[in-house]
Design a protein around this motif. Structure first.
Motif: not given
Lengths: 371, 76
Positions: A267-272, A275-277, A154-161, A148-150
């Motif tokens: 930064l695709d790996p962030f999203l993958i 999603w994958s998890t 990742a999601d918050l980092s995406n939003s900030i960037f 969950f926290f990972l």
């Protein structure tokens, strides 16, 4: 079967990821197509409706908190009708897991592994899901708790960037652009997504501190919708509604907009990783429930011996269910929501029937007392 | 593809047989597990042989699409 294994904290974290997974990954474009800038209103209306729905499903489960739905359902409806309904649920969960698996296969094959056949992607993820389901529900919820926290980071980092790329002058449209029909069609589609919370009826005996379940569910709905809202608002501010609904995976395109200090360009790996998890967790719980219900129908001591054989059926179903992404999208946009209402409405019918039976029993007991 | 499916199910038969034997399960459990495995195996083979077989999605669309269209109107 061993019960009381999942804490309320694990339930809360799991449900947030459960709501978030497919809604933001595969359905965001369609929701924005239907509701445009009203998507935020749609999400919160749906959250409210689903909270009321969750209240009633928990009410049903709370009447026999330590028994499984498959077992006590025959006290409410005649045995054969109940067994048929449970058989339908087992198939329906298998179908849902195969459907999400197929969405994931299509996404990976179209975006990254263009020469790889769907069966290879489906087979590998299917095996992981089978092993998780075999290990049991406790493993599944612990995995969600750990991840969950990972995922949140990742999601918050995406939003900030992505923040500096957004066109903030679009925000006014959230206040001025409204359409009643858009809100109605959007809500009609989003409610069954969140309504998948009805899985609680099947896993209720596994929960600890059952009296706090409604509280955990309420928080999960609020926090889950908050997380989804942030992502949807950012999509609308970046692309606007018209472009977003023409993109197959708008979230992916959004992440590709991120540039950090001119040297991190992809930064695709962030999203993958997100999603994958989350998709893996959703497929696993659906598949686990399908196997669990089947094992309970046949009165087996545990579900484990069925996992590997049914996982093969799930992968085969995911490959066979549709000729391509267009057919899959057509199924999802034109009939899935109504089918989901049908599936999710069944526990409410059980609750009504149970209430009616209890009422009649009470009345006849009172009559006997008087006479 | 058929060879992969057969190999996978051969592995599963051996694995589950050992599992059930170690747990001393009843004969009935063996029957249930291997009958369901047989159904699953047959389904996997059928999907490979008959590639254009109707899927559950077709049935769901047949039953629910008209109803959804009535409720929402036609959605592109």
């Amino acid at each position: 079967m061993k019960t009381a294994q999942i804490s309320q904290n694990q339930l809360l974290l799991f449900l947030i990821l459960y709501f978030y997974s497919t809604l933001i990954g595969f359905a965001a474009g369609h929701l924005i197509h239907l509701s445009q800038y009203d998507s935020v209103i749609v999400l919160w209306i749906s959250g409210l409706v689903v909270w009321v729905y969750a209240y009633f499903t928990i009410k049903l489960a709370n009447r026999r908190p330590n028994e499984f739905f498959v077992h006590y359902g025959k006290e409410i409806f005649p045995y054969w009708i109940h067994i048929l309904v449970m058989g339908f649920y087992s198939l329906s969960f298998l179908h849902s897991s195969a459907f999400v698996l197929r969405e994931y296969e299509d996404f990976i094959v179209q975006t990254y592994l263009s020469e790889t056949p769907n069966w290879a992607v489906g087979g590998i993820l299917g095996m992981v899901v089978a092993i998780t389901a075999r290990l049991g529900i406790k493993t599944l919820f612990r995995t969600a708790q750990g991840l969950f926290f990972l995922i949140l980071i990742a999601d918050l980092s995406n939003s900030i960037f992505i923040g500096k790329e957004l066109k903030w002058d679009r925000w006014m449209a959230f206040i001025t652009n409204h359409s009643g029909h858009g809100i109605f069609t959007g809500s009609y589609t989003v409610i069954p997504f969140l309504g998948e919370i009805f899985i609680l009826v099947f896993i209720f005996p596994y929960l600890t501190q059952k009296s706090k379940t409604l509280k955990s569910v309420s928080w999960a709905i609020v926090l889950g919708i908050l997380l989804i809202t942030v992502n949807l608002v950012f999509l609308l501010l970046l692309f606007g509604p018209n472009l977003t609904n023409h993109l197959t995976y708008p979230m992916l395109e959004m992440v590709r907009y991120i540039r950090i200090a001119d040297f991190i360009e992809n930064l695709d790996p962030f999203l993958i990783s997100i999603w994958s998890t989350t998709v893996y967790l959703k497929i696993s719980i659906m598949f686990y429930l399908s196997v669990l219900i089947l094992a309970q129908i046949f009165r087996l001591k545990d579900h484990r011996p069925l996992t590997f054989s049914l996982a093969a059926a799930m992968v085969a179903l995911s490959l066979q269910m549709s000729g391509g992404t267009a057919a899959l999208t057509s199924y999802y946009t034109k009939s899935w929501a109504t089918y989901a209402y049908f599936v999710e409405g069944i526990p409410i019918v059980y609750l009504l029937m149970d209430t009616l039976k209890r009422f009649i029993k009470k009345r006849s007991a009172k009559k006997e007392e008087i006479s | 593809m058929i060879i992969i499916i057969i190999l996978y199910f051969l592995f599963t038969v051996i694995y589950e047989w050992t599992y059930l034997k170690n747990k001393n399960r009843k004969k009935r459990t063996y029957w249930v597990v291997f009958c369901l495995m047989g159904i699953s195996f047959s389904y996997c083979i059928v999907t490979v042989v008959f590639k254009h077989m109707p899927s559950p999605n077709d049935l769901i669309q047949f039953l629910f699409k008209p109803l959804q269209q009535k409720i929402l109107g036609k959605v592109d």
